[in-house]
Design a protein around this motif. Structure first.
Motif, mmCIF file in Angstrom:
data_model
loop_
_atom_site.group_PDB
_atom_site.id
_atom_site.type_symbol
_atom_site.label_atom_id
_atom_site.label_comp_id
_atom_site.label_asym_id
_atom_site.label_seq_id
_atom_site.Cartn_x
_atom_site.Cartn_y
_atom_site.Cartn_z
ATOM 1 N N UNK A 1 1.843 -6.211 10.235
ATOM 2 C CA UNK A 1 2.352 -7.492 10.082
ATOM 3 C C UNK A 1 4.095 -7.288 9.887
ATOM 4 N N UNK A 2 4.431 -5.869 9.416
ATOM 5 C CA UNK A 2 5.710 -5.201 9.198
ATOM 6 C C UNK A 2 6.272 -5.150 10.802
ATOM 7 N N UNK A 3 5.382 -4.716 11.593
ATOM 8 C CA UNK A 3 5.900 -4.529 12.981
ATOM 9 C C UNK A 3 6.148 -5.760 13.641
ATOM 10 N N UNK B 1 -5.937 -2.727 4.298
ATOM 11 C CA UNK B 1 -4.490 -3.383 3.498
ATOM 12 C C UNK B 1 -3.491 -2.752 4.362
ATOM 13 N N UNK B 2 -3.562 -1.410 4.050
ATOM 14 C CA UNK B 2 -2.457 -0.450 4.807
ATOM 15 C C UNK B 2 -2.346 -0.892 6.368
ATOM 16 N N UNK B 3 -3.164 -0.953 7.053
ATOM 17 C CA UNK B 3 -3.557 -1.260 8.506
ATOM 18 C C UNK B 3 -3.042 -2.766 8.993
ATOM 19 N N UNK C 1 14.704 -4.796 -0.402
ATOM 20 C CA UNK C 1 14.770 -5.706 0.828
ATOM 21 C C UNK C 1 14.554 -7.266 0.363
ATOM 22 N N UNK D 1 -2.330 5.971 11.077
ATOM 23 C CA UNK D 1 -2.423 6.935 10.036
ATOM 24 C C UNK D 1 -3.973 7.282 9.753
ATOM 25 N N UNK E 1 -4.324 -15.034 12.137
ATOM 26 C CA UNK E 1 -3.252 -14.184 12.038
ATOM 27 C C UNK E 1 -3.335 -12.928 12.750
ATOM 28 N N UNK F 1 6.956 -8.562 11.877
ATOM 29 C CA UNK F 1 8.103 -9.268 11.359
ATOM 30 C C UNK F 1 9.133 -8.753 11.976
ATOM 31 N N UNK G 1 10.843 3.275 11.874
ATOM 32 C CA UNK G 1 10.385 3.559 10.568
ATOM 33 C C UNK G 1 9.170 2.603 10.232
ATOM 34 N N UNK G 2 8.332 2.287 11.423
ATOM 35 C CA UNK G 2 7.220 1.416 11.348
ATOM 36 C C UNK G 2 6.189 2.439 11.187
ATOM 37 N N UNK G 3 4.913 2.052 10.650
ATOM 38 C CA UNK G 3 3.694 2.823 10.735
ATOM 39 C C UNK G 3 3.100 2.464 11.762
ATOM 40 N N UNK H 1 0.653 3.710 1.981
ATOM 41 C CA UNK H 1 0.968 4.059 3.266
ATOM 42 C C UNK H 1 2.227 3.517 3.691
ATOM 43 N N UNK I 1 0.935 -1.191 -0.035
ATOM 44 C CA UNK I 1 -0.101 -0.056 0.064
ATOM 45 C C UNK I 1 0.738 1.293 -0.076
ATOM 46 N N UNK J 1 -8.768 -11.922 4.039
ATOM 47 C CA UNK J 1 -7.809 -11.949 3.227
ATOM 48 C C UNK J 1 -6.312 -11.923 4.095
ATOM 49 N N UNK J 2 -6.588 -11.087 5.211
ATOM 50 C CA UNK J 2 -5.225 -10.952 6.170
ATOM 51 C C UNK J 2 -5.243 -11.976 7.206
ATOM 52 N N UNK K 1 14.736 -2.575 8.987
ATOM 53 C CA UNK K 1 14.758 -1.458 7.941
ATOM 54 C C UNK K 1 15.047 -0.135 8.636
ATOM 55 N N UNK K 2 15.691 0.744 8.427
ATOM 56 C CA UNK K 2 16.008 1.954 9.097
ATOM 57 C C UNK K 2 16.901 1.864 10.573
ATOM 58 N N UNK L 1 8.362 4.209 3.932
ATOM 59 C CA UNK L 1 9.454 3.758 3.503
ATOM 60 C C UNK L 1 10.213 4.968 2.953
ATOM 61 N N UNK M 1 -1.187 -4.539 6.972
ATOM 62 C CA UNK M 1 0.310 -4.416 6.372
ATOM 63 C C UNK M 1 1.241 -3.893 7.448
ATOM 64 N N UNK M 2 0.702 -2.857 7.991
ATOM 65 C CA UNK M 2 1.670 -2.127 8.977
ATOM 66 C C UNK M 2 1.771 -3.143 10.182
ATOM 67 N N UNK N 1 12.879 -10.084 14.050
ATOM 68 C CA UNK N 1 14.119 -9.979 13.159
ATOM 69 C C UNK N 1 15.215 -9.366 14.091
#
Ligand code: SF4
Lengths: 280, 426
Positions: free
Chosen positions: B410-412, B403-405, A255, A120, B263, B414, A115-117, A81, A79, B286-287, B424-425, A86, B407-408, B418
């Protein structure tokens, strides 16, 4: 190794190509128009042409923006966002809040130190306070988009624009002009109206410095000034502000590629792929 | 994991049959000479009416049925043609449109009311809505005024007495319409059924504490909750929850949940967008999102907070129930409820679906969002559309936000797993 990001927005489609050192090798921008797929291809090909390399040199491609689900050659969709975050944090690592004003939507994003959302907020369905609002004003005034900022800069007494509706604002502008108000004051008022709405979104996620301003509207110095005046803060604005989504998408691609993933040259949404972008 | 199991689909299919039979009874009510009362779901005192032999009709349920069967848009336009503004609650306009087109919906024909009972419990639209119907049908309207529940106060006896006194008046009205005397034994019997169903329903709701949750407490709960809303106080309602619990028990045994892989666990606040119910659910599926607790599944009763109908105190327990319906609680109480859900059901996030035309639910949600994101640090997603008006559902935008929500999130997640250097960053 090259990686690419394509940001298919409502007005413009942007592409960014990065090399293995995360250096931006090429950027391109085309009008999105009616054919999203063609716009994406054109933007990508144009950026590629500027690198002088071939499509197979691009290891991984990430698509973002409203048209991302229709990207014909992307390996992953993320997305906007996430991509704006990033990109903005890459260019300005101390970013904690992002304001993105695009053609059809405005969003405020809150980011943590990694750098994590974290939060928003986006404008609701209507186009008030977005780039479309400025376009409507430009059209009524017979100005080019690029002229808006410089003209507004001459204003001494910005008018208060009360309409938030993109359609009705045109009538309001016409009414002010008919009354003999100077164009620059009307325009400055339009900028301030957008700044006011953006501020509302920013407050919803909580304002924390540094604030990075992204999206096509960030290229307009009048908008930057109106926002800085309202916020009483300085904003980070990159010369590539319009490309930040595409750069962010390319960073996600980097990445993935760095984790040894090769592009599959087919459409896969991160949800369907079962893992989010940035995962290794 | 087993893909099919003995009681699979019981909860959904059984309720569908029950509702179908109930709508047929309503359709035949004029022929059978059964008196019909219209009432609202929130804080309804249906058992009292049923003890006089009334068949019950809930305009809100008709509206959501029209929504899910995608005919609400046309009904709403019809009401707007009659002069109702675009800001008026979509449920009301759906109902007015329905009445104006011969009171026939996807569920069959609806009888006219012999009595309208408006429980004023938190939503003032209720009053205007039933006043309009009273005029339209020339039917008798009984307004049950329910005092608002405020924070920091224990349940006030005088509030309950006030409601009980009105229930006594209502009983007299019912006796007059039906020519039947008030029968407290019959009411108590019905309340015993209510209580039994409530116990079972709470057990189903609380099964969502398991990981994975066997049950989606929003998208599935809207089906599972129907019998306790419209048929509460009957034996068939208790039978339903016994059968539904068997399905849940079996899902627990086989660790089957509403999504193939759970999830994210979320709490949902606000009603569903009925005309787009399926699409909306798909966006979550989907998520791998499972809703583990929701406020919407409590609009008919917050039994998971210990409230029960009591055959030994019929009118008083009806009063207690009416005062303590979700929309009749102030925001602090409602926020505390969400807080408790987030903690006890181990939610990863809160999702607020705000409804443009429903102020009773939506006003204050922005503050709730702020409280959870800023004070609690619980990621909160805010999306907006409507519960009946399909025009307010912008799928591309809602999907993008969702999706953005996730996704964010999930990023956090992951990133948390890690090593530091690879973040990243970092
Ligand atoms: S405003 Fe909301 S609570 Fe009130 S009747 Fe309409 S949908 Fe129900």
């Amino acid at each position: 190794m090259l990686v690419a990001g394509v940001d298919i927005g409502s007005t413009a489609t942007k592409a960014a190509i990065l090399d293995e050192n995360k250096q931006v090798r090429a950027l391109s921008l085309v009008d999105t128009g009616a054919n999203v797929v063609r716009a994406a291809e054109r933007a990508f090909q144009e950026a590629l042409r500027r690198t002088g390399l071939e499509a197979w040199d691009v290891t991984f491609t990430v698509g973002t923006g409203y048209g991302r689900y229709r990207l014909p050659f992307g390996d992953l969709q993320v997305t906007e966002i996430s991509c704006h975050t990033k990109g903005a944090c890459f260019l300005f690592p101390r970013t904690r809040t992002i304001l993105d004003i695009g053609g059809q939507d405005t969003k405020a994003i809150r980011v943590n130190e990694r750098a994590e959302v974290t939060d928003f907020s986006m404008n609701d369905k209507c186009a008030a306070g977005t780039g479309r609002f400025l376009e409507a004003a430009a059209q009524v005034l017979g100005l080019e988009l690029g002229e808006l900022g410089p003209v507004a800069a001459a204003s001494r007494k910005p008018l208060k624009i009360t309409n938030v509706c993109t359609v009705f604002v045109e009538q309001e502008i016409v009414m002010h002009l008919a009354r003999g108000c100077p164009v620059e004051d009307v325009l400055a008022g339009v900028h301030q109206a957008i700044a006011g709405r953006s501020l509302g979104l920013l407050r919803r996620v909580g304002l924390e410095e540094e604030i990075t301003f992204t999206g096509g509207v960030a290229c307009n110095p009048g908008m930057v000034r109106a926002l800085e005046e309202r916020l009483k803060l300085r904003l980070n604005v990159a010369p590539e502000s319009q490309y930040i989504g595409a750069i962010g998408a390319a960073l996600f691609a980097w990445e993935r590629a760095a984790h040894g993933e090769a592009g599959r040259q087919k459409n896969t949404s991160c949800a369907e792929a079962g893992t989010g972008p940035g995962g290794g | 994991m087993t893909s099919s199991y003995q009681h699979q689909g019981t909860g959904r299919d059984y309720q569908k049959n029950l509702l179908g039979a109930w709508y047929r009874r309503l359709e035949n009510a004029p022929r059978d000479g059964t008196p019909v009362a219209y009432l609202f779901i929130s804080g309804n005192i249906g058992e009292l009416l049923r003890s006089f032999g009334f068949e019950l009709l809930f305009p809100e349920v008709n509206a959501l049925q029209c929504g899910i069967k995608k005919v609400s848009g046309g009904m709403i336009l019809k009401a707007e043609d009659l002069g109702y503004s675009s800001d008026v609650c979509g449920y009301v306009k759906n109902d007015i449109g329905l009445a104006a087109t011969g009171n026939r919906g996807p569920f069959g024909a609806l009888p006219k009311p012999d009595l309208l009972v408006c429980t004023y419990s938190g939503c003032n639209t209720y009053i205007k809505w039933f006043e309009a119907l009273a005029e339209l049908y020339g039917a008798r309207l009984f307004l049950l005024d329910v005092p608002y529940r405020r924070t920091g106060e224990t349940q006030r006896q005088e509030d309950l007495d006030y409601v009980v006194a009105q229930l006594e008046q209502l009983a007299a009205v019912c006796a007059e319409i039906t020519s039947r005397p008030y029968d407290p034994d019959r009411l108590s019997q019905s309340l015993a059924h209510s209580r039994a169903a409530e116990d079972l329903w709470v057990r189903i709701l609380e099964s969502a504490r398991h990981r994975p949750s066997p049950f989606d407490a929003f998208f599935e709960a809207v089906f599972f909750m129907a019998p306790i809303y419209v048929l509460r106080g009957t034996r068939e309602c208790v039978d339903y929850y016994e059968a539904a619990w068997k399905e849940i028990e079996e899902r627990l045994r086989y660790r089957i949940g509403p999504v193939s892989e759970e999830r994210f666990r979320v709490v949902i606040e606000g009603p569903p967008p009925w005309p787009h119910f399926r699409n909306f659910w798909e966006l979550f599926k989907r998520w791998g999102v499972c809703c583990v607790a929701s406020t919407y599944s409590k609009v008919g009763g917050i039994w998971d907070f210990g409230l029960r109908h009591d055959p030994a105190r019929p009118l008083e327990s009806l009063a207690e129930y009416a005062v303590n319906c979700y929309t009749n609680w102030d925001w602090t109480l409602r926020r505390q409820m969400l807080d408790r859900y987030a903690a006890t059901y181990q939610a990863d996030a809160l999702v607020i679906h705000s409804v443009k035309s429903c102020r009773a639910f939506s006003v204050g949600q922005a503050d709730v969002r702020e409280y959870f994101t800023k004070t609690r640090g619980l990621p909160t997603l805010f999306v907006e559309s409507d519960l009946a008006d399909p025009r307010y559902f912008a799928e591309a935008q809602i999907r993008n936000r969702l999706d953005a929500f996730f996704e964010a999130l999930e990023h956090r997640r992951l990133a948390a797993h890690r090593p530091e250097a690879a973040r990243p960053g970092a």
